[in-house]
Design an enzyme around this catalytic site. Structure first.
Site, short mmCIF file in Angstrom:
data_model
loop_
_atom_site.label_atom_id
_atom_site.label_comp_id
_atom_site.label_asym_id
_atom_site.label_seq_id
_atom_site.Cartn_x
_atom_site.Cartn_y
_atom_site.Cartn_z
N SER A 219 -10.31 0.11 7.15
CA SER A 219 -9.74 0.22 5.99
C SER A 219 -8.85 -0.93 5.28
CB SER A 219 -8.65 1.33 5.85
OG SER A 219 -9.40 2.62 5.73
N LYS B 250 0.82 -1.25 -0.09
CA LYS B 250 -0.09 0.01 0.02
C LYS B 250 0.94 1.10 0.02
CE LYS B 250 -3.96 1.88 2.48
NZ LYS B 250 -4.74 1.63 3.80
N SER C 149 -9.80 2.24 2.93
CA SER C 149 -8.97 2.92 1.99
C SER C 149 -7.72 1.91 1.31
CB SER C 149 -8.25 3.77 2.75
OG SER C 149 -7.36 3.29 3.85
#
Lengths: 497, 488
Positions: free
Chosen positions: B179, B78, B155
């Protein structure tokens, strides 16, 4: 809310057009922790390094960087708290003080707002007036001491339209020591800072160097009718010498009185002291004040101390200035003045004690405070850089004590020592200054002097006060080396016979 | 060769250990999948050359008998984790081409364990969002589809999408309010947010420090256990890191749940929740019962205050954490007439609408006069929520809930409706507020054929039980559905 019960000494009142006023003073002193690394990073803190060479990723506010508390700095805060006779809080917490500025890389300063590491304490201070006369001892309350990060340094004068930033100082540990509004005169305020400096130096928690900004004061000034309602205060930022503290307060108090007497009101504001003009001027008003939006720093856990940790520090505390002063008076029979001056600063006190060791304390004190401090003062040097060490000064005093040289010659020797010409023994040897104590030799010099001035001999027999003339003659003939006591003795005997 | 991407992480590690294929081959297959999957916009920075080098180096290590926990496994990271020498953006314009000279502790752990990094994954800007639509690099598309493009959740949308589309064997993610778990639920993958403090936050771009926690998104519960074992560990550089042993969690997966007490909180039944989510939850209860677990009704009375409290605490911390993006030292800078003007122009241009909204909310709730009413009150709610769970643990060992109140929704549907968007986190924020571990396991498909997840919540530092229960749930659900590969 603060209260200020004590009314200033009448001598400290300021006479205005409409009557008397007293000054109410509270100080926030920022003392840089004498630590090799920063409060939340391992970057070095050495003074005077090339700009931006002592900056860690944390200090530069890089993404994802996290603070880790420096245990050494915590210990120093606790030591200082104990030195201020203050409450040590076993629970304290770091908060973020949020504001934007170029020298604040994180966009917030990590400080302690609600729960400081040190709570209330008090210290006694002795104000000294302009003529050096001590006043009454004043007890100044300590409101709190907390740890916080310093910001970086903005440099505005390298370029007409750019600001340069040096982050070496960013993240350096500071102790903010907040007093209660317990001071009533510029002298009390500077004596308070002097006392604080003496304490942190004795503890070794801050070097107290005001020139380098390692100890600096924000001074809160307000005025009121003696014993009356408290006035609105102004805060004068970053005053960095004892003299400036007094100047700034004097100026500011009079400024406020003038405004009030002219029917105006004081705006609560932050002011700067201009040491060149000797005046304060507005920096920002209350309306411009930041809303710092303090909240607990979620990157740090609350600081929890064990009582045993505090006790361990307590057990290792050195002698504090007040205790040392009392001991100097008792142990060395020094007058209050000497003891006070010597113990105001650990370096001075340590110096004196090594000079005094095994010697006459009053003579040691006289030479240390008189000749040495005087010479240092004149040359602008610090005691720590003194060309005459305690051993050297002691060696000189030893030669006076064993009558190798007279006190007068010793002063000349001292000057040469201070100029770097070697130890007292070296100089005495080299310059042939050894005092003549051979009674036969002195008697010969006396006889010569008497024979050369028969008229004076007669007069001196009538008037013993004229003895001095012959002492002078003999000393001159001996190039100052004759033991003056012996000269006196022999002369007196001969003239009386 | 392309079926190498169908392997699980455990399967791939096993295959390499047996010498069936090399990391170079495995990595090449995934690079091809990544290239073919560009339409999903999951990766925003490819590091394929680096991946090939790392794979070759990994094969060399394995040949010498030095295989780490993740040896040779091609994974995604990420883009919130700082990676040394590789651009790190947090999917915000404000970071520009920021390339950190340091590696986050989590990815450093994984590198040390032999990870091959395929690239950096898309996310909601600064991890603020539940649909991956706030990214400055455009939305991520869910490989699962129903007539129209769907969001992968957020997210960690890039992480979830990449794993679901078999572009990588697993991915790092972060979870501040859901998330990891919500995107896992939306994409039919497994995602665990461990106990707060398990994974170091050092080197991960901060959103809300007291809630942020890294974790993996993976294809299976076992894979998640392997990845988390590598990511977790005490780090003295993070003061909130927990100094606790990291067990071999994969051993917990597959253990019996006989006698385990599973709590069912009544407050997680909410108005307007689709019936099929309720029935999936009921099904989950049945599965656990059949597996030998004891079902216990519990109450978590302050649940309804969790979401509002979260949307005070998280923005408050974010408003301060994001202050460092001021255009002075790195990233974007838009020069203005003076310092304040430069700050304003830089931050107006650099931050997207959602990030600006949260900075403003956060600034507001911390302001003089509002602090007590908002921030302080939210912290009190947080304490209550922690106490709710403490009480619950007296009667149960793990808690079963739905992960989300809905399945994946179409791109663009909620992006202009923050409140509806925030409701996505309703079942997940409580564990962030309480610092507890929570995992989402794919448990079924809705009527449109979209995946739905169930969540297991455990005691602090008791990921063992979480993995055990999740393993049982995974086994009972037998979720094997995969999206059609329409994007290739």
């Amino acid at each position: 809310m603060f209260t200020a019960e004590r009314i200033a000494d009448k001598k400290d009142w300021i006479q205005g057009e409409t009557g008397d006023w007293e000054i109410i003073l509270g100080l926030e002193v920022h003392a840089q922790v004498a630590s090799n690394s920063k409060l939340f990073s391992r970057a070095a803190t050495e003074y005077g390094a090339e700009p931006n060479t002592q900056v860690s990723l944390v200090d530069a506010g890089m993404p994802g960087m996290l603070p880790v508390i420096n245990k050494y700095c915590v210990e120093q805060a606790v030591r200082t708290g104990l030195g201020l006779n203050a409450q040590i809080n076993l629970f304290s917490r770091f908060d973020r003080k949020n504001y934007f500025y170029v020298d604040l890389p994180q966009g917030y300063q990590i400080s302690q707002f609600e729960y400081p590491i040190v709570g209330e304490g008090e210290i006694d201070v002795l104000p000294i007036d302009a003529d050096g006369h001590p006043g009454e001892v004043v007890t100044v309350g300590i409101e709190r001491l907390h740890l916080e990060q310093d910001a970086g340094k903005s440099v505005h004068d390298l370029s007409p339209d750019e600001t340069y930033v040096d982050l070496n100082r960013s993240g350096v540990a500071l102790m903010e020591i907040v007093s209660k509004p317990d001071m009533r005169s510029p002298e009390e305020a500077s004596a308070y800072v002097e006392k604080l400096r003496g304490i942190v130096r004795a503890l070794g928690t801050c070097d107290g160097d005001m020139e380098k900004g390692n100890l600096r004061a924000d001074v809160n000034v307000s005025v009121r009718r003696p014993g009356g309602e408290l006035g609105t205060r102004c805060e004068i930022k970053n005053v960095n010498s004892m003299r400036f503290i007094r100047q700034a307060i004097n100026y500011e108090a009079r400024r406020q009185i003038e405004i009030i007497e002219a029917g105006g009101t004081i705006d609560q504001e932050t002011r700067l002291f201009d040491s060149v003009k000797g005046e304060t001027r507005s920096m920002r008003s209350k309306e411009d004040a930041h809303d710092y939006r303090y909240f607990p720093d979620p990157d740090l856990l609350p600081l929890k101390l064990e009582q045993s940790f505090v006790d361990g520090i307590k057990a290792s505390l050195p002698e504090m200035p007040d205790a040392r002063k009392a001991r100097f008076m008792a142990e060395y029979s020094l007058p209050e003045y000497d003891a006070r001056i010597l113990t105001a600063d650990k370096v001075k006190a340590d110096f004196f004690e090594s000079v005094a060791k095994g010697r006459d304390a009053k003579i040691a004190s006289n030479w240390t405070m008189g000749e040495l401090f005087g010479a240092l003062n004149k040359s602008g040097a610090e005691l720590s850089d003194s060309p005459v060490s305690a051993d050297m000064l002691g060696g000189l005093i030893d030669r006076i004590a064993d009558k190798t040289i007279s006190g007068k010659i010793a002063k000349a020797v001292f000057e040469k020592m201070f100029a770097g010409e070697g130890s007292a023994d070296d100089i005495i040897e080299k310059d042939g200054l050894k005092q003549v104590t051979d009674m036969g030799a002195i008697e010969k010099l006396v006889d010569d002097a008497l024979a050369a001035n028969p008229a004076q001999v007669e007069k001196a027999k009538e008037n013993p006060k004229l003895l001095g003339f012959f002492v002078g003659q003999v000393m001159k003939a001996s190039q100052g080396k004759a033991n003056p006591q012996a000269v006196n003795e022999i002369l007196r005997r001969k003239l009386n016979s | 060769m392309s079926d190498l991407t169908k392997l699980t992480l455990a399967g791939a590690l096993d295959g390499m250990a047996k010498g069936e294929f090399s990391s170079v081959e495995l990595t090449q297959a995934h690079i091809e999948a990544c290239t073919a999957g560009k339409k999903l916009n999951a990766f925003i920075t490819d590091t394929h050359d680096l991946a090939r080098e790392q794979a070759a180096a990994s094969d060399a290590r394995r040949a010498k008998g030095e295989a780490g926990l993740l040896e040779g496994a091609p994974l995604g990271v990420k883009d919130l984790f700082c990676t040394e020498g590789v651009r790190t953006t947090a999917c915000s314009k404000i970071l520009g081409e920021f390339t950190p000279p340091y590696e986050s502790s989590v990815t450093a752990n994984m590198k040390a364990d032999g990870m091959v990094m395929l690239g950096k994954l898309n996310l909601d800007e600064f991890a603020m969002g539940s649909s991956n639509e706030t990214s400055a690099y455009g939305p991520v598309i869910n490989p699962w589809r129903k007539g129209t493009d769907l969001v992968p959740g957020g997210s960690s949308g890039g992480s979830a999408s990449a794993v679901a589309a078999d572009m990588c064997l697993g991915a790092t993610a972060t979870d501040t309010g859901g998330s990891i778990r919500q995107p896992a639920s939306f994409t039919g993958t497994v995602g665990i947010k461990p106990t707060y403090g398990r994974c170091s936050r050092w080197g991960t771009v901060a959103f809300a420090s007291s809630l942020d926690q890294a974790g993996p998104i993976a294809k299976t519960v076992e894979d998640a256990a392997i990845l988390l074992e590598s990511m977790a560990g005490y780090d003295p550089k993070d003061s909130t890191s927990l100094n606790a042993d990291v067990p071999r969690w994969r051993d917990s997966v597959g253990q019996s749940v006989k006698g385990l007490r599973i709590g069912i909180p009544k407050e997680y039944t909410i108005d307007g929740m689709p019936a099929e989510i309720q029935s999936l939850w009921d099904q989950g209860v049945e599965w656990m019962k059949e597996a030998g677990a004891e079902i216990v009704p519990i109450t978590l009375p302050h649940t309804k205050y969790a979401l509002p409290a979260y949307y005070i605490v998280a923005p408050a911390e974010a408003s301060s954490n994001l202050a460092r993006y001021d255009g002075m030292r790195y990233g974007l800078r838009v020069d203005g007439d003076n310092l304040d003007d430069t700050y304003e122009k830089t931050r107006a241009a650099g931050f997207g609408a959602e990030v600006q909204r949260r900075i403003m909310i956060g600034t507001y709730v911390l302001s003089a006069g509002y602090y007590d009413a908002y921030y302080l009150r939210a912290q009190k709610v947080r304490t209550r929520i922690v106490e709710d769970f403490k009480t619950a643990w007296e009667s149960c060992d793990a808690i079963l809930t739905p992960t989300c109140p809905s399945a994946a929704f179409p791109v663009g549907r909620k992006v202009n409706d923050p409140i509806t968007m925030y409701l996505n986190d309703i079942f997940t924020v409580t564990t962030n507020l309480a610092g507890l571990p929570g995992i989402s396991v794919p448990a079924g498909l809705d009527k449109d054929g979209l995946p739905l997840g169930l969540q297991i919540i455990g005691r602090a530092l008791d990921e063992d039980t979480v993995f055990k229960a999740a393993g049982a749930l995974e086994k009972a659900a037998g979720f094997t559905a995969k999206p059609e590969t329409w994007w290739i």
